[in-house]
Design an enzyme around this catalytic site. Sequence first.
Site, mmCIF file in Angstrom:
data_model
loop_
_atom_site.group_PDB
_atom_site.id
_atom_site.type_symbol
_atom_site.label_atom_id
_atom_site.label_comp_id
_atom_site.label_asym_id
_atom_site.label_seq_id
_atom_site.Cartn_x
_atom_site.Cartn_y
_atom_site.Cartn_z
ATOM 1 N N LYS A 34 0.836 -1.206 0.000
ATOM 2 C CA LYS A 34 0.000 0.000 0.000
ATOM 3 C C LYS A 34 0.875 1.263 0.000
ATOM 4 O O LYS A 34 1.920 1.295 -0.648
ATOM 5 C CB LYS A 34 -0.990 -0.040 1.166
ATOM 6 C CG LYS A 34 -1.844 -1.313 1.145
ATOM 7 C CD LYS A 34 -2.977 -1.295 2.131
ATOM 8 C CE LYS A 34 -3.777 -2.580 2.038
ATOM 9 N NZ LYS A 34 -4.965 -2.574 2.907
ATOM 10 N N HIS B 142 -8.896 -3.009 -6.018
ATOM 11 C CA HIS B 142 -8.834 -3.071 -4.558
ATOM 12 C C HIS B 142 -9.909 -2.169 -3.967
ATOM 13 O O HIS B 142 -10.238 -1.115 -4.506
ATOM 14 C CB HIS B 142 -7.448 -2.636 -4.070
ATOM 15 C CG HIS B 142 -7.204 -2.975 -2.638
ATOM 16 N ND1 HIS B 142 -7.695 -2.205 -1.603
ATOM 17 C CD2 HIS B 142 -6.545 -4.014 -2.058
ATOM 18 C CE1 HIS B 142 -7.341 -2.745 -0.455
ATOM 19 N NE2 HIS B 142 -6.640 -3.839 -0.695
ATOM 20 N N GLU C 35 -9.911 -0.141 -1.633
ATOM 21 C CA GLU C 35 -9.490 1.234 -1.373
ATOM 22 C C GLU C 35 -9.555 2.074 -2.645
ATOM 23 O O GLU C 35 -9.803 3.276 -2.585
ATOM 24 C CB GLU C 35 -8.088 1.225 -0.757
ATOM 25 C CG GLU C 35 -8.105 0.695 0.668
ATOM 26 C CD GLU C 35 -6.803 0.071 1.132
ATOM 27 O OE1 GLU C 35 -6.808 -0.531 2.223
ATOM 28 O OE2 GLU C 35 -5.792 0.181 0.407
ATOM 29 N N SER D 150 -7.171 -8.765 6.715
ATOM 30 C CA SER D 150 -6.521 -8.994 8.006
ATOM 31 C C SER D 150 -5.948 -10.406 8.120
ATOM 32 O O SER D 150 -6.096 -11.075 9.141
ATOM 33 C CB SER D 150 -7.493 -8.701 9.165
ATOM 34 O OG SER D 150 -7.835 -7.324 9.189
#
Length: 254
Positions: free
Chosen positions: A12, A95, A97, A213
């Site tokens: 990221k 993604h 995001e 996660s």
Amino acid sequence: MSRKFFVGGNWKCNGSLGSIRSLVGELNNLAFPSDKVEVVVAPPSIYLESVHHNIKKDIFVSAQNTWSEAKGAFTGEISAEMVKDIGLQWVILGHSERRVIFGESSDLVAKKTKHALDTGLKVILCVGEQLAEREAGKTNEVVFAQLEAVAKVVQDWTNIVIAYEPVWAIGTGKTATPLQAQEVHADIRVWLAKHIHGGEHAASVTRIIYGGSVKADNSNELAREKDIDGFLVGGASLIAADFTVIVHSASQKS
């Protein structure tokens, strides 16, 4: 049919010259059976070429995003052609995001995916639902719509790895249970068999990885599930020791 385990590390918007140099040095000590596991890391774009030249050759490097056209007045973007030009093979597209923060629609993700594939890149295609959508029982509806947008413009899915990433589990510390993840992965495989060129065979060889996660302490349990073919790892990919454990979770498929 056997599918090669896949572990991607999405760095990221993290790192500096110093920290990335250190991380690459640690990853160069990562031993894994490259005939059984494919490992890819995705640094920020400004560090792509440096990582590519300095990381061990059985760890591949991916861009985190590319634009839908080869060149032009698209300030801030990089093209698939540029990524290929520096010797890379992979890009992450869709993604959450990018979809949520930057407003990328499924149609735009599909257009970018087609262009990347046509350029010769392989694509890690991300799909996933938000918490309200899961609670409303719309997980499959949302995920299938994201896949359908790509299926409308892409016939050959050979060079696509699908990353199922429930948005509510990304960076939150919450993780889908192995059963929850397996159910969605299995449903995606059934959808693929019905909707992409090649039918059941294509569905059986397409890798579907889990993101959300993923950590050193839950990767083994997740990897035991039949339709989980690996992981797209966020924060844990910045810690070489944790990423090593996650890569080694491929042994659960033996």
